[in-house]
Design a protein around this motif. Sequence first.
Motif, PDB file in Angstrom:
ATOM      1  N   PHE A 404       0.817  -1.168   0.175  1.00 29.84           N
ATOM      2  CA  PHE A 404      -0.054   0.068   0.129  1.00 29.84           C
ATOM      3  C   PHE A 404       0.881   1.315   0.118  1.00 29.84           C
ATOM      4  O   PHE A 404       1.621   1.584   0.893  1.00 29.84           O
ATOM      5  N   VAL A 405       0.760   2.082  -1.028  1.00 26.67           N
ATOM      6  CA  VAL A 405       1.650   3.336  -1.217  1.00 26.67           C
ATOM      7  C   VAL A 405       0.614   4.382  -0.560  1.00 26.67           C
ATOM      8  O   VAL A 405      -0.259   4.898  -1.328  1.00 26.67           O
ATOM      9  N   ASN A 478       9.724   1.711  -0.426  1.00 24.28           N
ATOM     10  CA  ASN A 478      10.137   2.541   0.273  1.00 24.28           C
ATOM     11  C   ASN A 478       9.441   4.098   0.020  1.00 24.28           C
ATOM     12  O   ASN A 478       9.837   4.358  -1.012  1.00 24.28           O
ATOM     13  N   PRO A 479       8.780   4.555   0.880  1.00 30.03           N
ATOM     14  CA  PRO A 479       8.059   5.773   0.300  1.00 30.03           C
ATOM     15  C   PRO A 479       8.895   7.122   0.313  1.00 30.03           C
ATOM     16  O   PRO A 479       8.525   7.970  -0.317  1.00 30.03           O
ATOM     17  N   LEU A 835       1.981  15.219   5.192  1.00 30.89           N
ATOM     18  CA  LEU A 835       3.127  15.634   4.725  1.00 30.89           C
ATOM     19  C   LEU A 835       3.625  14.640   3.577  1.00 30.89           C
ATOM     20  O   LEU A 835       3.322  13.463   3.723  1.00 30.89           O
ATOM     21  N   MET A 836       4.218  15.255   2.695  1.00 36.40           N
ATOM     22  CA  MET A 836       4.513  14.268   1.540  1.00 36.40           C
ATOM     23  C   MET A 836       6.051  14.030   1.781  1.00 36.40           C
ATOM     24  O   MET A 836       7.015  14.753   2.329  1.00 36.40           O
ATOM     25  N   LYS A 837       6.112  12.538   1.553  1.00 42.39           N
ATOM     26  CA  LYS A 837       7.344  11.830   2.088  1.00 42.39           C
ATOM     27  C   LYS A 837       8.523  11.871   0.770  1.00 42.39           C
ATOM     28  O   LYS A 837       8.000  11.608  -0.331  1.00 42.39           O
ATOM     29  N   THR A 838       9.723  12.360   0.840  1.00 43.56           N
ATOM     30  CA  THR A 838      10.861  12.227  -0.146  1.00 43.56           C
ATOM     31  C   THR A 838      12.261  12.002   0.477  1.00 43.56           C
ATOM     32  O   THR A 838      12.211  12.187   1.868  1.00 43.56           O
ATOM     33  N   SER A 839      13.108  12.220  -0.117  1.00 44.14           N
ATOM     34  CA  SER A 839      14.509  12.080   0.557  1.00 44.14           C
ATOM     35  C   SER A 839      15.482  12.773  -0.287  1.00 44.14           C
ATOM     36  O   SER A 839      15.375  12.944  -1.543  1.00 44.14           O
TER      37      SER A 839
END
Length: 1156
Positions: A404-405, A478-479, A835-839
Motif C-alpha cells: 500500500f502506497v 520505500n515511500p 506531509l509528503m515523504k521524499t528524501s
Amino acid sequence: MFPAGPAPWPRLRVPRALWALLVVLLAPWRLWAIQETQECTWQVVLNNLESVGKNDAIDHFVDQELYTVDKVFDLLVDAPIDPDETYLGFPYYLKINYSCTGDSSEALVRKGHLTGLKPVVLVTFQSPVNFHRWKIEQLQIQMEAAPFRSPERCDAEEVCLMSWYTPMPIKNGSVVMRVDVSSNGLGPFIPNKRFRVNINGFLDRQRDQELQFTVGNELFHLIPRYFVNVPSRPLWYTVDQTPVLILGGIPEEKTVLLTDTNFKDFFLVELSIDSCWVGSFYCPQASFTATIYDAIATESTLFIRQNQLIYYFTGTYTTLYESNHGSERWVRVLANECIKRLCPVHFHSNGSEYVMALTTGKNEGYVHFGTITDGLVSFKLLPRNRSVCSAILVVNCSITWAVFVAGDYNLLMLVEIVGPTSSKYFQVVSYDLVSDRLVVLYTIPEFIPDARGLEFLMILGTESYTKFPMVPKGMSYNPYNNLLLIWGNFLLQSFNSENFIYLADFPKELSIKYLVNSFQGDMAIVTENEEIWYLLEGSYQVYQLFPSKAWEVYINLQVLQQSSLYAPNETMVTLFYEDKKLYQLVYLIDNQQGRLVKRLMPVEQLLMYQQISDDYVLERQGSHLTLSFSNFCPFTVMHLRELPNPQIYTRQERYRARPPHVWEPWGFHSENSLAVYQGLVYYLLKLHSKYDKPYADPVHDSTWRWWKNKKQDQDYYFYLASNRRNAGSVHVDMTSYEKIYDLKAENELPERIFLDKGTSYSFSVFLTARKPEVQHGPSFQVLSPLDLAVVLADPDCIEAVVKEKVLVNRNSVLFWVTLSDKRSCFDQGISGHHLMKTSMLIKVLGSSGHCFQNTNQGLRMQSNLMVPVLIGCPPGKRLALDITYTLQYNRVQNKHYFDCVKVDQEMPCFLFRDTFYPFFLIQDLVTGDSGSFQGSYVLKVVGGGPTLDTIKEYSEEEIYRFNSPLDKTGSLIWTTENTTTTEDLAFNIMSHNSLGIEWLCLENSPCHDTIPHSIFAPEFFFKVLVSNRGVDESTYCDYQLTFLLHIHGLPLSARRAFLILLVSASLFVGLVILYIICCLLSPYMVKFCNFLRWKINSIIGLESYYTYSTPSDSRAFSHSGTVSWRSSRLNSRVVYKGAEENKAETKDALKRKSTT
C-alpha cells in the motif's frame, strides 16, 4: 519475562591460517589495553512508586493513571509555585546506573556521584498516529537525574547502595518513548545510550498487584524445540509507532514472543485463542497446525494468522483513547474467508494504520484492506466492483503480495497468472483506491536475464535470458525514495514502478525469504537457507554478510574477547532494524542451556573485513613478510560543516527540568523531594499542553504563566535558599524549568528535515582526498578525484545546488549543498498533517561500502548519507489572535475602549458599534519566533450564542448567509469596506491592512434582537474561523484558527425597543397616577388610621379593666352571686359613661384648637 542478556560460554578454536590477519586486526585492541580505558555503559530500568530504592526492582510500563502529590506541595511555603494548582505525579521513575568492565557497579556509582557525575536523561515522545484526535508535535524533555540513597541496611557509614532517579513522564497520544542517557561531562567517560520505554497495553494489574497478560498465559521455560533449527521469520510492525512487538513462528504452538523494549527483554506467551480448525473445512487447506504464521503489531492492536483464520487484540491505552476500546479477548475477523497471508503496511497515514489480508478460495483475486483507527478495526474488500482477475481479463489469477502506497492511495499487487497452457507468469498491478481504477504496470520476465558480468542490467526487453525461471515471492516499497523492489530468486528495483533494473550480484540459485528495510538507505536480505545479504540503496552491489570470510574473522575476534553474545550452536530467530542499526535475535545453546540474545549485526566490520580479506598481499621487507592492504575509500576525512541550528528543520520542541535543590549534606534526595520533582515535571508539561490556545499571551513562551507573578520575588526566594530556610528543605529554582530554543547542530545530518514552501536547507561537506599511493606494480597511479553526488527522490518537488571549492594546499575539496523546495508538489494543509515523504541521498562517487569512520560507538559507514525530507506545513506552527495589539489598536482607532461589566482577562469584550480591527500572529512553538501575520485570510462566523452555554454550530448554508457579501436574505452578521473577495465572490479576503469589521446583525441573523438577561445591554459570543487556505500562497500551512469573540452593547430591534418603551412608559405613568391618588387620599387615610388606632386602644383598655377589677375573695363571690352581678352591671355602666364623657371632652378640645 526473559532478559536478553549475556552469559559466559566456552572458547572456540581459531584457524591457524587467520593468525596473520588477526594480528593486524587486533592492533587497535592492544592500543586500547595500553591506554587502560574502561568500557562503561548506562543501565536504565523502570521503577514504580513502591520500588524506589529497591536494588533489583524492575517494572514494566502498565499503569497509565496519574496520582496527586498535593500533600508534599502543601509543605512548600514561600516557594514559587501556585498554591491553587493541582500537582500530579507520574506512575513511574527511571532508575539509572552504569557499569564498567571488571568493576563493581555499586562502587562505580558511588565514585561517579562523588566526582560530580549526573546523568542527563532526554525523553522523546513519539507523535501519535491519529492526528485528528491529538496534536502532531515532536516533543522532548531533558531532565537531570537526582541521586537517591537506598534505604536498605548496609554496613557503610554514609552510603552503600545508591542510584539516580528521574520521573518517567507520559503524554496523551504517545505510547512510544525513547530515552537517551548521557553524562554531564564529569566523572568517567560513558558513551550515550538509547533505551526504549513503551507502554504495554496488553498487561493488566490484578487485585493482588500481580501482572497478567490479557492476550494469553505467560510461559516461563524456553524449550529448545521452539527455536533450534526453526526457520527465521520477519518482524512486522508500524515503523516508529509500535510499543509492543509480536513474533510468531514457533512450530506447532500457539505461542508468540512479546516485547515492549525491542527485545532487550521479552515474554513467551501462549495465546488464548479458540481451536485452530474451527471454520476451516470450506477452505482448500490440506493440513492444520497451531503455529502462528503471520504476526503484525500496530500502535494499539496485534494481528495474527493461524491457518486461514485472522485474529486481532486491541490493547488498553488510556493515553490514546477511551479505556473501553481495549479488547477482553481475541476477536476473529473475516470468519467466512480463507486467508492465505497477511501483508504489513509499514507506515501510517491519514490518522490510521493499515493491514492487508490476501484471500484464497471463493474470493481469490481480492484483498481485504484493514483500517485501524483508535483501536477500532474495520475491513473492506478491494477492488470494490470486480476482482483483479476480471479487471486484467484473465480467468485464473492469484495475488501473491500487496503493498500500500499511502501517499498516492494506491495499492500495488503482485499477481500470479495461469495461462491457457498452464504456464505461469507474474504482473505488477496498480489499483487506485480513490478512482477504483486498476492498471497493469509491469509484466515480470519469465526467465532471469543474462547480465554477462555486469553488476546490474536495465530491463528493456532486448536483453538475453538464462534458463532459470523467475519466481517472484514478494515486494517491498520505500515511500521516502519511491524504490520498489520485487524479490524472489532475483532482485528487481524501480523508482517509478514501470522501468526495472536487475541486480546481478544476487545469485539466482538462492531464494529470498524476506527483506528487512531500514527506510534510511539500506536493507538486509534473508534467504530461505538463512543467508544474510546487504544492499545499499542507490547502489547496485549486493554484499554477503553471512556466511562469509568476514563473518569467520569477526567470530574469531569475538572468541578472543570472550564475548557472551556468540556460541557454537545458534539459530537466528529474526532480523530487524533499530535506530539505523541492524540487530539479530538469536537463540544460543551454551552448556546445554538455551537463551535468546539480541545482538548487533556488525555490518560495517563485516564489510571492512571482507574488503581486507579480498585485497591483501604479502610483501618481503628484509628478512620478514609484512601484510599490505589496499584502501578503496577515495578520501581520508569526511566532515559536515556549517550545519544550521537543527530545531527549525527537525521541529523538535525541548524542555529542560532539573531536580529541586535539597539540603542533605551528601546531596541525596528523599521520597518527598522526588515527589516534588514529579509534580514540577508534570506542571511543566501541563503548561505546554495548555499553551496551544487561540489568544496569544503577551510573552511567547509556555512557561511565562508559571513565573509571571513570581519574578519580582526571585531575590527573596534566593535569600531563603542561601540561608537554607526553605520549608520542607526543598528549593525550587525558577530557572531550572524552561523551554530550549537554541539547540546547536551536531556534526551530522538531522534525523529528518521538514520543508515549508520555498524554504531551503544548506550545509557543506569537507573531503580530504587520499594521497597517491603505491599500487601493486612498478608504476604509481593517482586515485580518482573526489566527486559528490546528490540524489533526489522527487526532483520535480525539490532541487539541490552543489558548489565546489578545491583547497589545493590541503588536498581537500569543500562542497556547499543547498536543498530547496520548488513550491510545486503540495497543497496547503494543517500543521503536521498529510506531509509528503521524499528524501535526499548524499554520496561520494566510488565509495559505497568502502569508507568507514571509527567512533566511540564503533565503526560507522561514511559516504552514503540519506536524509528523509517531509514537504508540507511543519509541526509546531500556529496562528493566534494578537489580543494585546488588537486591544491597543482598537483603542487608538475608536478613541475609546469599553470592556464588559464583568471583566474576563482571558477574553476581553468589544463594543458592537465600534469597528473591530483583528490582528494575528504566526507563532513558531519550536524556535520561539513570533511575528505579525502578513498574509491574506478569510474570516467566517461559524457559530455563536448569547451565552457560553448556548453557543451552537452553524451549518454550511447558514455560514454562507451570515458571512457572504452576496447574501440577499438580510442575514449578514458583519461587513467590511474591503472589496477583495475569493474567486467565487462568496467571501471577503482580509489582511493585516484591512479597514476593519463593522457589525451588522441584520434581521435574519442569529444575533439580531438578542434578549438582554440583565439591565445591561445584550451580549453575544461569536465563534470565528480564520483560515488562509486558498488565499495565501506564501506557505504550505493552512492556518486555521477558531476563537470566541465577545461582543457587548448589541442594539435591540425596533419592535422590541418600542415594546420595552411602551412597557416602561406604562409603568412610569402608572406609578405617577398611583402617587397622585395617594396624595389625594392621604387625609382620609390618616383619619381612618387614627380611628382604627383609637378602636384598638379602647379594646385593649377594656380588657385591662376586666383584669384588674376581679374580686380577690372567692368565697364572698360564691355566696353573694346576685350582688356581684348587679355591682358588675353598675360598674360597666360607670365605665361606659366615663368613656362617653372623655369622648365629649376630646371633641370640645379639638373645636377650641381649631378656632384658635
